[in-house]
Design a protein around this motif. Structure first.
Motif, PDB file in Angstrom:
ATOM      1  N   VAL A  94       0.963  -1.185   0.109  1.00  0.00           N
ATOM      2  CA  VAL A  94       0.077   0.137  -0.236  1.00  0.00           C
ATOM      3  C   VAL A  94       0.974   1.306  -0.014  1.00  0.00           C
ATOM      4  CG1 VAL A  94      -1.572   1.349   1.370  1.00  0.00           C
ATOM      5  CG2 VAL A  94      -1.886  -1.117   1.053  1.00  0.00           C
ATOM      6  N   GLY A  95       1.928   1.160   0.625  1.00  0.00           N
ATOM      7  CA  GLY A  95       2.786   2.230   0.640  1.00  0.00           C
ATOM      8  C   GLY A  95       3.389   2.677  -0.609  1.00  0.00           C
ATOM      9  N   VAL A  96       3.788   1.751  -1.214  1.00  0.00           N
ATOM     10  CA  VAL A  96       4.335   1.646  -2.502  1.00  0.00           C
ATOM     11  C   VAL A  96       3.194   2.195  -3.480  1.00  0.00           C
ATOM     12  CG1 VAL A  96       5.274   0.363  -4.516  1.00  0.00           C
ATOM     13  CG2 VAL A  96       6.219  -0.188  -2.203  1.00  0.00           C
ATOM     14  N   LEU A  97       2.268   1.756  -3.372  1.00  0.00           N
ATOM     15  CA  LEU A  97       1.106   2.394  -4.198  1.00  0.00           C
ATOM     16  C   LEU A  97       0.936   3.770  -4.075  1.00  0.00           C
ATOM     17  CD1 LEU A  97      -1.104   1.178  -6.166  1.00  0.00           C
ATOM     18  CD2 LEU A  97      -2.311   0.876  -4.396  1.00  0.00           C
ATOM     19  N   PHE A  98       0.926   4.290  -2.740  1.00  0.00           N
ATOM     20  CA  PHE A  98       0.670   5.539  -2.393  1.00  0.00           C
ATOM     21  C   PHE A  98       1.935   6.656  -2.888  1.00  0.00           C
ATOM     22  CE2 PHE A  98      -2.645   4.554   0.611  1.00  0.00           C
ATOM     23  CZ  PHE A  98      -3.663   4.886   0.082  1.00  0.00           C
ATOM     24  N   VAL A 100       3.560   5.868  -5.541  1.00  0.00           N
ATOM     25  CA  VAL A 100       3.335   5.835  -7.137  1.00  0.00           C
ATOM     26  C   VAL A 100       2.223   6.912  -7.284  1.00  0.00           C
ATOM     27  CG1 VAL A 100       2.421   4.759  -9.147  1.00  0.00           C
ATOM     28  CG2 VAL A 100       4.147   3.438  -7.598  1.00  0.00           C
ATOM     29  N   PHE A 101       1.103   6.887  -6.696  1.00  0.00           N
ATOM     30  CA  PHE A 101       0.229   7.820  -6.910  1.00  0.00           C
ATOM     31  C   PHE A 101       0.685   9.291  -6.479  1.00  0.00           C
ATOM     32  CE2 PHE A 101      -3.386   4.769  -5.216  1.00  0.00           C
ATOM     33  CZ  PHE A 101      -3.122   4.048  -6.455  1.00  0.00           C
ATOM     34  N   ILE A 102       1.544   9.640  -5.716  1.00  0.00           N
ATOM     35  CA  ILE A 102       2.154  10.954  -5.125  1.00  0.00           C
ATOM     36  C   ILE A 102       2.919  11.280  -6.569  1.00  0.00           C
ATOM     37  CG2 ILE A 102       3.534  12.363  -3.867  1.00  0.00           C
ATOM     38  CD1 ILE A 102       2.358  10.472  -1.356  1.00  0.00           C
ATOM     39  N   ALA A 103       3.824  10.416  -6.891  1.00  0.00           N
ATOM     40  CA  ALA A 103       4.714  10.608  -7.900  1.00  0.00           C
ATOM     41  C   ALA A 103       3.835  11.161  -9.382  1.00  0.00           C
ATOM     42  CB  ALA A 103       5.600   9.386  -8.247  1.00  0.00           C
TER      43      ALA A 103
END
Length: 166
Positions: A94-98, A100-103
């Motif tokens: 989930v942290g990696v996903l967020f 990616v979203f922020i980037a």
């Protein structure tokens, strides 16, 4: 002396409090991911693709699979976080996903594109002045903090991990 005893009692109770906080964080993060995933999943396939392609990051051949797979991934992560299965591992995902979203949001903002992020459904081009990139970045940073809590303190109440002895 009484103050020292109270402090010692508080320290002894902190792991129990921390486990309840972890449960609350799991429920919040699962709700966020579940709502976001379902909002995207319930949209027409064409709208899902518009939201993803608006970022202008992926090759066209990847837009469809990401548009269809992202909501499923979000809902699956929501379910696993909610039941507390492999909590630390799921929190890392989930942290990696967020991140990616922020980037992605930062990339769109830096390139001067005017889109709705599509984070909770919708997405696509919007009129100039209708973007909320900074708010979206801070919102996702807040969600990232929740995921980080679970990375550091994965042991919580009412968790499958606990019953499986993980």
């Amino acid at each position: 002396m009484a103050g020292e005893a109270a402090a010692a009692g508080g320290a002894a109770r902190f792991p129990q409090v921390r486990e309840w906080i972890t449960l609350v964080v799991r429920v919040l993060l699962a709700a966020i991911l579940g709502i976001a995933g379902y909002a995207k999943f319930s949209e027409a396939e064409g709208l899902q693709k518009v939201a993803v392609s608006s970022y202008r990051i992926l090759p066209q051949s990847m837009v469809g699979p990401v548009a269809l797979g992202l909501p499923v991934l979000e809902m699956a992560l929501a379910a696993l976080i909610l039941i507390g299965f492999a909590t630390r591992t799921m929190a890392i995902c989930v942290g990696v996903l967020f991140v990616v979203f922020i980037a992605g949001i930062i990339s769109v903002w830096a390139r001067g594109l005017t889109i709705d992020c599509g984070c909770f459904g919708g997405g696509g081009q919007v009129a100039k002045g209708q973007t909320h990139y900074l708010r979206e970045i801070f919102r996702d940073l807040g969600f990232l903090v929740l995921a980080a809590w679970l990375m550091v303190f994965p042991r919580g109440r009412v968790a499958l991990d606990r019953w499986l002895g993980l």
